[in-house]
Write a protein that holds these residues in place. Structure first.
Motif, PDB file in Angstrom:
ATOM      1  N   PRO A 180       0.836  -1.210   0.000  1.00  0.00           N
ATOM      2  CA  PRO A 180       0.000   0.000   0.000  1.00  0.00           C
ATOM      3  C   PRO A 180       0.864   1.250   0.000  1.00  0.00           C
ATOM      4  CG  PRO A 180      -0.024  -1.035   2.165  1.00  0.00           C
ATOM      5  CD  PRO A 180       0.704  -1.969   1.252  1.00  0.00           C
ATOM      6  N   VAL A 181       0.531   2.194  -0.873  1.00  0.00           N
ATOM      7  CA  VAL A 181       1.283   3.441  -0.980  1.00  0.00           C
ATOM      8  C   VAL A 181       0.310   4.619  -0.944  1.00  0.00           C
ATOM      9  CG1 VAL A 181       3.204   2.409  -2.243  1.00  0.00           C
ATOM     10  CG2 VAL A 181       1.261   3.321  -3.519  1.00  0.00           C
ATOM     11  N   SER A 182       0.846   5.812  -0.888  1.00  0.00           N
ATOM     12  CA  SER A 182       0.007   7.001  -0.779  1.00  0.00           C
ATOM     13  C   SER A 182      -0.651   7.331  -2.115  1.00  0.00           C
ATOM     14  CB  SER A 182       0.838   8.197  -0.313  1.00  0.00           C
ATOM     15  OG  SER A 182       1.620   8.700  -1.381  1.00  0.00           O
ATOM     16  N   ASP A 183      -1.616   8.240  -2.054  1.00  0.00           N
ATOM     17  CA  ASP A 183      -2.314   8.639  -3.280  1.00  0.00           C
ATOM     18  C   ASP A 183      -1.534   9.699  -4.066  1.00  0.00           C
ATOM     19  OD1 ASP A 183      -2.656  10.837  -1.676  1.00  0.00           O
ATOM     20  OD2 ASP A 183      -4.850  10.760  -1.640  1.00  0.00           O
ATOM     21  N   LYS A 184      -0.280   9.936  -3.699  1.00  0.00           N
ATOM     22  CA  LYS A 184       0.548  10.854  -4.478  1.00  0.00           C
ATOM     23  C   LYS A 184       0.705  10.379  -5.915  1.00  0.00           C
ATOM     24  CE  LYS A 184       3.451  12.422  -0.591  1.00  0.00           C
ATOM     25  NZ  LYS A 184       4.852  12.427  -0.081  1.00  0.00           N
ATOM     26  N   LYS A 235      -1.247  11.763  -9.139  1.00  0.00           N
ATOM     27  CA  LYS A 235      -0.883  12.960  -9.898  1.00  0.00           C
ATOM     28  C   LYS A 235       0.372  12.691 -10.717  1.00  0.00           C
ATOM     29  CE  LYS A 235      -2.902  16.259  -6.631  1.00  0.00           C
ATOM     30  NZ  LYS A 235      -2.653  17.469  -5.795  1.00  0.00           N
ATOM     31  N   VAL A 236       0.265  12.891 -12.024  1.00  0.00           N
ATOM     32  CA  VAL A 236       1.389  12.624 -12.928  1.00  0.00           C
ATOM     33  C   VAL A 236       2.591  13.485 -12.580  1.00  0.00           C
ATOM     34  CG1 VAL A 236       2.105  12.656 -15.339  1.00  0.00           C
ATOM     35  CG2 VAL A 236      -0.197  11.935 -14.755  1.00  0.00           C
ATOM     36  N   ALA A 237       2.349  14.654 -12.008  1.00  0.00           N
ATOM     37  CA  ALA A 237       3.446  15.572 -11.686  1.00  0.00           C
ATOM     38  C   ALA A 237       4.340  15.030 -10.572  1.00  0.00           C
ATOM     39  CB  ALA A 237       2.893  16.934 -11.288  1.00  0.00           C
ATOM     40  N   ASN A 238       3.832  14.100  -9.786  1.00  0.00           N
ATOM     41  CA  ASN A 238       4.639  13.507  -8.714  1.00  0.00           C
ATOM     42  C   ASN A 238       5.491  12.383  -9.292  1.00  0.00           C
ATOM     43  OD1 ASN A 238       3.465  15.199  -6.802  1.00  0.00           O
ATOM     44  ND2 ASN A 238       1.788  13.762  -6.396  1.00  0.00           N
ATOM     45  N   VAL A 239       6.790  12.499  -9.154  1.00  0.00           N
ATOM     46  CA  VAL A 239       7.682  11.538  -9.829  1.00  0.00           C
ATOM     47  C   VAL A 239       8.802  11.024  -8.932  1.00  0.00           C
ATOM     48  CG1 VAL A 239       7.222  12.479 -12.124  1.00  0.00           C
ATOM     49  CG2 VAL A 239       9.096  13.432 -10.762  1.00  0.00           C
ATOM     50  N   GLY A 240       8.773  11.323  -7.638  1.00  0.00           N
ATOM     51  CA  GLY A 240       9.875  10.949  -6.760  1.00  0.00           C
ATOM     52  C   GLY A 240       9.803   9.529  -6.236  1.00  0.00           C
ATOM     53  N   PRO A 241      10.905   9.025  -5.670  1.00  0.00           N
ATOM     54  CA  PRO A 241      10.941   7.667  -5.128  1.00  0.00           C
ATOM     55  C   PRO A 241      10.031   7.457  -3.930  1.00  0.00           C
ATOM     56  CG  PRO A 241      12.949   8.870  -4.564  1.00  0.00           C
ATOM     57  CD  PRO A 241      12.212   9.705  -5.552  1.00  0.00           C
ATOM     58  N   ASP A 242       9.566   8.556  -3.306  1.00  0.00           N
ATOM     59  CA  ASP A 242       8.647   8.415  -2.185  1.00  0.00           C
ATOM     60  C   ASP A 242       7.314   7.801  -2.597  1.00  0.00           C
ATOM     61  OD1 ASP A 242       8.334  10.880  -3.650  1.00  0.00           O
ATOM     62  OD2 ASP A 242       6.886  11.527  -2.138  1.00  0.00           O
ATOM     63  N   LEU A 243       7.045   7.771  -3.912  1.00  0.00           N
ATOM     64  CA  LEU A 243       5.778   7.201  -4.385  1.00  0.00           C
ATOM     65  C   LEU A 243       5.659   5.716  -4.054  1.00  0.00           C
ATOM     66  CD1 LEU A 243       5.344   8.828  -7.922  1.00  0.00           C
ATOM     67  CD2 LEU A 243       4.375   9.567  -5.748  1.00  0.00           C
ATOM     68  N   ILE A 244       6.788   5.007  -3.970  1.00  0.00           N
ATOM     69  CA  ILE A 244       6.729   3.570  -3.720  1.00  0.00           C
ATOM     70  C   ILE A 244       6.969   3.229  -2.245  1.00  0.00           C
ATOM     71  CG2 ILE A 244       7.400   3.019  -6.084  1.00  0.00           C
ATOM     72  CD1 ILE A 244      10.202   2.366  -5.077  1.00  0.00           C
ATOM     73  N   ALA A 245       7.029   4.252  -1.389  1.00  0.00           N
ATOM     74  CA  ALA A 245       7.226   4.013   0.039  1.00  0.00           C
ATOM     75  C   ALA A 245       5.937   3.480   0.661  1.00  0.00           C
ATOM     76  CB  ALA A 245       7.652   5.300   0.735  1.00  0.00           C
ATOM     77  N   PRO A 246       6.005   2.442   1.483  1.00  0.00           N
ATOM     78  CA  PRO A 246       4.791   1.904   2.122  1.00  0.00           C
ATOM     79  C   PRO A 246       4.157   2.937   3.045  1.00  0.00           C
ATOM     80  CG  PRO A 246       6.662   0.401   2.347  1.00  0.00           C
ATOM     81  CD  PRO A 246       7.214   1.699   1.850  1.00  0.00           C
ATOM     82  N   VAL A 247       2.841   2.873   3.149  1.00  0.00           N
ATOM     83  CA  VAL A 247       2.116   3.736   4.077  1.00  0.00           C
ATOM     84  C   VAL A 247       1.385   2.873   5.098  1.00  0.00           C
ATOM     85  CG1 VAL A 247       1.822   5.628   2.440  1.00  0.00           C
ATOM     86  CG2 VAL A 247       0.078   3.855   2.587  1.00  0.00           C
ATOM     87  N   GLU A 248       1.189   3.449   6.263  1.00  0.00           N
ATOM     88  CA  GLU A 248       0.456   2.747   7.305  1.00  0.00           C
ATOM     89  C   GLU A 248      -1.012   3.145   7.267  1.00  0.00           C
ATOM     90  OE1 GLU A 248       2.316   3.607  10.991  1.00  0.00           O
ATOM     91  OE2 GLU A 248       4.204   2.593  10.489  1.00  0.00           O
ATOM     92  N   GLY A 249      -1.839   2.303   7.842  1.00  0.00           N
ATOM     93  CA  GLY A 249      -3.253   2.629   7.966  1.00  0.00           C
ATOM     94  C   GLY A 249      -4.143   2.042   6.899  1.00  0.00           C
ATOM     95  N   ALA A 250      -3.559   1.438   5.856  1.00  0.00           N
ATOM     96  CA  ALA A 250      -4.378   0.817   4.812  1.00  0.00           C
ATOM     97  C   ALA A 250      -4.996  -0.467   5.345  1.00  0.00           C
ATOM     98  CB  ALA A 250      -3.527   0.513   3.585  1.00  0.00           C
ATOM     99  N   ALA A 251      -6.246  -0.706   4.992  1.00  0.00           N
ATOM    100  CA  ALA A 251      -6.916  -1.928   5.413  1.00  0.00           C
ATOM    101  C   ALA A 251      -6.180  -3.133   4.840  1.00  0.00           C
ATOM    102  CB  ALA A 251      -8.363  -1.919   4.940  1.00  0.00           C
ATOM    103  N   PRO A 252      -5.923  -4.155   5.645  1.00  0.00           N
ATOM    104  CA  PRO A 252      -5.198  -5.326   5.139  1.00  0.00           C
ATOM    105  C   PRO A 252      -6.006  -6.056   4.070  1.00  0.00           C
ATOM    106  CG  PRO A 252      -6.100  -5.759   7.321  1.00  0.00           C
ATOM    107  CD  PRO A 252      -6.313  -4.300   7.055  1.00  0.00           C
ATOM    108  N   LEU A 253      -5.300  -6.621   3.099  1.00  0.00           N
ATOM    109  CA  LEU A 253      -5.968  -7.416   2.082  1.00  0.00           C
ATOM    110  C   LEU A 253      -6.457  -8.725   2.680  1.00  0.00           C
ATOM    111  CD1 LEU A 253      -3.492  -6.910  -0.904  1.00  0.00           C
ATOM    112  CD2 LEU A 253      -5.759  -5.897  -0.645  1.00  0.00           C
TER     113      LEU A 253
END
Length: 251
Positions: A213-217, A220-238
């Protein structure tokens, strides 16, 4: 469907994985989107008559397939994906399936799990990558579209298939992944007809990918940094995957 993907491997890693002779330098890309240039691999002419050595070539195409018979691209839908189940017979992809099969290197891709209507909320983005890390090669198709003024645009699409059980917890489609031992067979459009490579257009093994799970960044196509693939907390487990026996599996 596959609407965004990542290619963060180095040119050297891609050249080694796909057996290329050199590759120009380029930066890592963490949010590759439709209509942007994508790196593809095609099979070139053999360097020597009778040689079994691959002569694969890298090139850039626009992500958004355009059949050669299209008159006005403004009136034609953007085809970023092609359904593998129907590509052999579909007018838009028939010629490319026979003559212009390609590989599209990637480090992973994004998909969005939509919440149930009764639950509300917004879709959760997932970065889906090989558990082993490294590179994957998506099956793809390319076509060169020529305009009335003689200009040409190379275009491409990613082939998709029905999701395996693990992936279906997020989405019902997934890209077709070609294994290294099948690269030559897939790219060989001279001796391998579409029906002879149809067995390659299948879902990846259940434990091939992991979904992070990652953020909703990434939206947006304008967001292109490596932080896009960083895991986020709080997402409902699959939900756990149900095996055919009816037992639950968490891999």
């Amino acid at each position: 469907m596959c609407g965004r993907f990542v290619l963060k491997a180095t040119p050297e890693e891609i050249a080694d994985y796909l057996d290329l002779i050199g590759l120009e330098d380029f930066p890592p890309r963490f949010n590759i989107a439709p209509t942007q240039p994508i790196l593809i691999i095609v099979e070139g002419e053999r360097q020597e008559l009778g040689s079994n050595l691959p002569n694969r070539q890298a090139m850039l195409v626009r992500w958004g397939f355009m059949p050669g018979w299209v008159k006005d691209p403004k009136t034609f839908p953007l085809l970023i994906n092609a359904r593998s189940e129907t590509a052999i017979g579909k007018a838009s992809f028939r010629a490319a399936m026979r003559h212009r099969r390609i590989l599209i290197p990637a480090s992973g891709f994004y998909e969005w799990k939509r919440p149930a209507k009764e639950d509300g909320g917004k879709p959760q983005a997932y970065y889906i990558r090989p558990k082993r890390g490294g590179i994957v090669a998506f099956a793809g198709l390319m076509e060169t579209w020529s305009s009335a003024d003689g200009s040409e645009v190379d275009t491409g699409a990613i082939l998709t298939t029905a999701a395996n059980t693990s992936m279906s917890r997020v989405h019902d489609r997934m890209p077709v992944v070609i294994a290294p031992e099948d690269f030559s067979r897939w790219l060989d459009c001279k001796t391998q007809e579409p029906r002879e490579v149809s067995s390659l257009m299948r879902a990846a093994d259940e434990d091939f990918f992991e979904m992070i799970p990652v953020s909703d960044k990434v939206n947006k196509v304008a967001n292109v940094g490596p932080d896009l693939i960083a895991p986020v907390e709080g997402a409902a487990p699959l939900a756990p995957v149900k095996e055919k026996s009816g037992q639950l599996s968490l891999f």
